[in-house]
Scaffold this active site. Structure first.
Site, PDB file in Angstrom:
ATOM      1  N   GLY A  49       7.038  15.545  43.001  1.00 49.70           N
ATOM      2  CA  GLY A  49       6.623  14.664  43.684  1.00 49.70           C
ATOM      3  C   GLY A  49       5.379  14.421  43.092  1.00 49.70           C
ATOM      4  N   ASN A  72       8.783  28.106  50.097  1.00 54.09           N
ATOM      5  CA  ASN A  72       7.771  27.534  49.233  1.00 54.09           C
ATOM      6  C   ASN A  72       6.806  26.878  50.048  1.00 54.09           C
ATOM      7  OD1 ASN A  72       7.312  24.691  48.074  1.00 54.09           O
ATOM      8  ND2 ASN A  72       9.589  24.976  48.346  1.00 54.09           N
ATOM      9  N   ALA A  73       5.431  26.903  49.573  1.00 54.62           N
ATOM     10  CA  ALA A  73       4.161  26.349  50.098  1.00 54.62           C
ATOM     11  C   ALA A  73       3.467  25.745  48.674  1.00 54.62           C
ATOM     12  CB  ALA A  73       3.758  26.981  50.850  1.00 54.62           C
ATOM     13  N   CYS A 133       5.851  14.526  54.051  1.00 52.33           N
ATOM     14  CA  CYS A 133       4.452  14.943  53.983  1.00 52.33           C
ATOM     15  C   CYS A 133       3.708  14.683  55.366  1.00 52.33           C
ATOM     16  CB  CYS A 133       4.044  14.605  52.820  1.00 52.33           C
ATOM     17  SG  CYS A 133       4.943  13.885  51.828  1.00 52.33           S
ATOM     18  N   GLY A 246      20.666  20.519  48.949  1.00 51.74           N
ATOM     19  CA  GLY A 246      20.220  21.889  49.759  1.00 51.74           C
ATOM     20  C   GLY A 246      21.194  23.004  49.379  1.00 51.74           C
TER      21      GLY A 246
HETATM   22  C1  LIG Z   1       9.368  25.054  44.436  1.00 53.93           C
HETATM   23  C2  LIG Z   1       9.921  23.812  45.381  1.00 53.93           C
HETATM   24  C3  LIG Z   1       9.226  22.742  45.137  1.00 53.93           C
HETATM   25  C4  LIG Z   1       9.758  21.412  45.683  1.00 53.93           C
HETATM   26  N1  LIG Z   1       8.981  20.329  45.477  1.00 53.93           N
HETATM   27  C5  LIG Z   1       9.298  19.248  45.980  1.00 53.93           C
HETATM   28  C6  LIG Z   1       8.660  17.878  45.896  1.00 53.93           C
HETATM   29  O1  LIG Z   1       7.595  17.791  45.307  1.00 53.93           O
HETATM   30  N2  LIG Z   1       9.086  16.665  46.462  1.00 53.93           N
HETATM   31  C7  LIG Z   1      10.278  16.754  47.218  1.00 53.93           C
HETATM   32  O2  LIG Z   1      10.770  15.638  47.660  1.00 53.93           O
HETATM   33  N3  LIG Z   1      11.034  17.907  47.326  1.00 53.93           N
HETATM   34  C8  LIG Z   1      10.651  19.158  46.873  1.00 53.93           C
HETATM   35  N4  LIG Z   1      11.306  20.149  46.896  1.00 53.93           N
HETATM   36  C9  LIG Z   1      12.639  20.312  47.751  1.00 53.93           C
HETATM   37  C10 LIG Z   1      13.687  20.108  47.078  1.00 53.93           C
HETATM   38  O3  LIG Z   1      13.631  18.848  46.160  1.00 53.93           O
HETATM   39  C11 LIG Z   1      15.029  20.048  47.825  1.00 53.93           C
HETATM   40  O4  LIG Z   1      15.074  19.077  48.711  1.00 53.93           O
HETATM   41  C12 LIG Z   1      15.120  21.668  48.548  1.00 53.93           C
HETATM   42  O5  LIG Z   1      14.762  22.489  47.922  1.00 53.93           O
HETATM   43  C13 LIG Z   1      16.835  21.781  48.924  1.00 53.93           C
HETATM   44  O6  LIG Z   1      17.418  21.845  47.927  1.00 53.93           O
HETATM   45  P1  LIG Z   1      17.859  23.394  47.142  1.00 53.93           P
HETATM   46  O7  LIG Z   1      18.225  24.168  48.101  1.00 53.93           O
HETATM   47  O8  LIG Z   1      18.845  23.003  46.277  1.00 53.93           O
HETATM   48  O9  LIG Z   1      16.541  23.756  46.449  1.00 53.93           O
HETATM   49  C14 LIG Z   1      11.039  21.475  46.476  1.00 53.93           C
HETATM   50  C15 LIG Z   1      11.448  22.487  46.383  1.00 53.93           C
HETATM   51  C16 LIG Z   1      11.152  23.948  45.920  1.00 53.93           C
HETATM   52  C17 LIG Z   1      12.019  24.978  46.008  1.00 53.93           C
END
Ligand SMILES: Cc1cc2nc3c(=O)[nH]c(=O)nc-3n(C[C@H](O)[C@H](O)[C@H](O)COP(=O)(O)O)c2cc1C
Ligand SMILES: Cc1cc2nc3c(=O)[nH]c(=O)nc-3n(C[C@H](O)[C@H](O)[C@H](O)COP(=O)(O)OP(=O)(O)OC[C@H]3O[C@@H](n4cnc5c(N)ncnc54)[C@H](O)[C@@H]3O)c2cc1C
Ligand code: FES
Lengths: 306, 266
Positions: A49, A72-73, A133, A246
């Site tokens: 992002g 995550n944060a 956000c 997801g």
């Molecule tokens: C470490 C981390 C950082 C992420 N950063 C962003 C981001 O910058 N922008 C965004 O839209 N989603 C962000 N996400 C969300 C992911 O793109 C995704 O929507 C979410 O992790 C669910 O998919 P997953 O279960 O396959 O990880 C982040 C997820 C993780 C784990």
């Protein structure tokens, strides 16, 4: 190579060679994974992002593992749109793979300026608008939890760019279809879902939160059933392509989303566990089509029998 | 140093002290690029829990006449991932990604160095000592102090001795060596000898103290830090560590895990 099956999918005006993209924030700016993945095989690369200015992100600890997933944060740490375009995009432009810029802002104006900036940039195929956000004008409540606010934002972005716009939906809402319909009416070419689900974890010995930010976003296999349900609901509610995200760890997970109605998928947390996950999923989709005698992946999109 | 992923065969997995294991992995491609201070990400579980890989420093290379055929890891069992690793046997395979991260800068042979390890923190330091000794053709000018809670937890002493370095040992309970903190004899040594470089790895409280000692005497100091990590390769940004510059975070997996202590707010 498995060339006898057709994995191409259309996300509005954008045709991808296969439905497997990377999820924003889990694949860096792309190059990080070059040692493990043939980046030219991916359907699309969605980068971390981006904001107008570089952002340092949250204090540590930023991540913690939880049952079948992680919180995550990160706080949207990123190098900012200008450094991205100058330093990271040239590498990505040499690839065949479409690059999707995920963007976020704290005000509508910030989103508008990001969209306008990207509009003129070659080598960015589409914009993914992260509406999860905090909206500073609305007291920190996310843009993505109110249909009218989300629609205003997407309409404003739409007016600033001719590139395809996909809107990344937050699952932290009562009715995700209401938000989806609102952003589509405001001009979104597609929607991607889900972003992380808000959660927390506590260290019982210290009686302290495990994340410095206290709460974080849950991702990984733990959220897959929720994501799948939401994708199914949204795919029936809107007439634009839906991108499923997801907990997708393997080809079978990806197939579930496609069958539920997603035209493409994004792979996130799985990249951390298996850096070659995206390529293995692409191969698994081909194998599935061959095994069931289908020629095109389009045949399975939305093919759920109920 | 290009990272790769290998299904590494376990050559041995020996409990050398209660809850402390030495794990030998056949992984020639990872060994080829490994240097002291770098780390690997281990998938301990096949496909189940825990989900994420776990980071471990490279403890040493497994060398044969043909060259390095694998790496060794020294680990302590603290939770589900390391418990899974402890349950593995020779002949099993582990999914390993590496080598990753930035390791130690090797001091020049003319520079006097002191190595300080706390508990499992000696893991990257034995490999470092080996390379320092090789570079200078002997152990001259290399001093080591290792500390731990009790005798059972003191690691690396035999390995340092084999290199010709007689380590000073400290334990919290006095069951072995001096009864004090590892930073006590380290502080004394720094005061008396004013070495050129301090290398340290161990708990954060120890690293903080080592960094203060080094900064007080204006000695270069490199520390290897631990953070939670999800990817190990700069993609997740989960491994942030605070730098001395306000509002600037560094990343343990790509900027480190070895840092000049002066760059970090420990
Ligand atoms: C470490 C981390 C950082 C992420 N950063 C962003 C981001 O910058 N922008 C965004 O839209 N989603 C962000 N996400 C969300 C992911 O793109 C995704 O929507 C979410 O992790 C669910 O998919 P997953 O279960 O396959 O990880 C982040 C997820 C993780 C784990
Ligand atoms: C670059 C690097 C190199 C490392 N090298 C070694 C090594 O050579 N040998 C070794 O034994 N360990 C090493 N570690 C620590 C090791 O990664 C953790 O002990 C391991 O991840 C624990 O996994 P687990 O599932 O067993 O326990 P978990 O359930 O993950 O954790 C158990 C407890 O340990 C804490 N913990 C977990 N991971 C870390 C961490 N990375 N840093 C600090 N505390 C943590 C947790 O908060 C929890 O309280 C290293 C860590 C890093 C970042
Ligand atoms: S562990 Fe993912 S960026 Fe460092």
């Amino acid at each position: 190579m498995r060339q006898d099956v057709d994995l191409r999918v259309d996300i509005g005006r954008l045709t991808l060679r296969n439905p497997v993209m990377t999820a924003s924030g889990t694949f860096g700016y792309g190059g990080e994974y070059a040692p493990f993945v043939d980046l030219d095989r991916l359907g699309a690369i969605v980068v971390k992002g981006l904001s107008l200015q570089p952002s340092a992100g949250n204090p540590p600890p930023r991540i913690v593992e939880t049952a079948c997933g992680m919180l995550n944060a990160i706080g949207l740490e990123n190098i900012g749109i200008e450094d991205f375009v100058r330093k990271r995009l040239p590498f990505l432009q040499r690839l065949q793979t479409p690059v999707i810029a995920n963007v976020y802002g704290k005000t509508v104006n910030e989103y508008e300026r990001l969209a306008a900036r990207i509009d003129g940039v070659d080598g960015i195929a589409a914009i993914e608008v992260n509406i999860s956000c905090p909206n500073v004008r609305a007291g920190g409540m996310a843009f993505g939890v109110d249909a009218a606010v989300a629609a205003d934002l997407v309409g404003a972005v739409r007016r600033r760019t001719a590139k395809p716009v996909t809107v990344k939906l937050s699952p932290n809402v009562t009715d995700i279809t209401a938000i989806a319909k609102a952003v589509v009416a405001a001009g979104a070419d597609s929607v991607s879902l889900i972003n992380t689900i808000t959660g927390m974890a506590i260290d019982v010995r210290k009686r302290r939160p495990r994340l410095a930010n206290i709460t974080g976003g849950l991702s990984g296999p733990a959220i897959k059933p929720v994501a799948l349900r939401m994708v199914w609901e949204v795919a029936r509610a809107v007439d634009v392509p839906v991108i499923g995200v997801g907990g997708i760890m393997n080809a079978e997970d990806a197939l579930e989303f496609l069958i539920a109605g997603a035209s493409a998928v994004q792979v996130g947390t799985a990249n951390f566990v298996n850096p070659a996950a995206t390529e293995e999923i692409i191969d698994g989709l081909s194998d599935y089509l061959l095994k069931f005698g289908m020629r095109s992946i389009r045949e399975i999109i939305g093919s759920l029998e109920t | 140093m290009r990272a790769c992923r290998q299904e590494a065969e376990i050559l041995w997995n020996r409990e050398i002290a209660p809850g402390r294991y030495r794990l030998g992995l056949e992984a020639p491609a990872i060994a080829a690029g490994a240097n002291p201070g770098c780390f690997v990400m281990v998938r301990a579980s096949g496909t189940g829990a825990p989900l994420l890989r776990r980071p471990f420093s490279v403890y040493g290379l497994i060398e044969e006449r043909s060259g390095a055929i694998g790496i060794e890891i020294l680990y302590r069992v603290v939770g589900p991932g390391t418990a899974r690793m402890a349950a593995c046997a020779g002949g099993d395979r582990l999914d390993v990604v590496g080598p990753l991260g930035r390791g130690f800068r090797l001091a020049e042979p003319s520079e006097r160095v002191v190595i300080a390890g706390g508990g499992i923190g000696v893991a990257p330091l034995v490999f470092l000592a080996r390379r320092l000794v090789r570079k200078r053709g002997g152990a001259e000018g290399v001093v080591a102090v290792v500390g731990a809670g009790c005798e059972n937890e003191v690691l690396g002493v035999d390995e340092f001795r084999a290199l010709g370095i007689e380590p000073v040992v400290t334990t919290d309970d006095g069951s072995c060596g001096l009864q004090c903190r590892v930073t006590d004899p380290l502080g004394g040594y720094i005061e008396r000898q004013c070495p050129d470089m301090v290398y340290a790895c161990g708990p954060t409280a120890m690293l903080r103290c080592v960094a203060q000692l080094a900064s007080k005497h204006r000695i270069a100091c490199q520390v290897s830090v631990e953070t939670m990590m999800a990817c190990g390769m700069g993609a997740c940004l989960g491994c942030a560590v605070e730098s001395t510059e306000p509002g600037v975070y560094l990343h343990a997996c790509t900027d480190g895990p070895v840092f000049d202590a002066g760059r970090l707010r420990l």
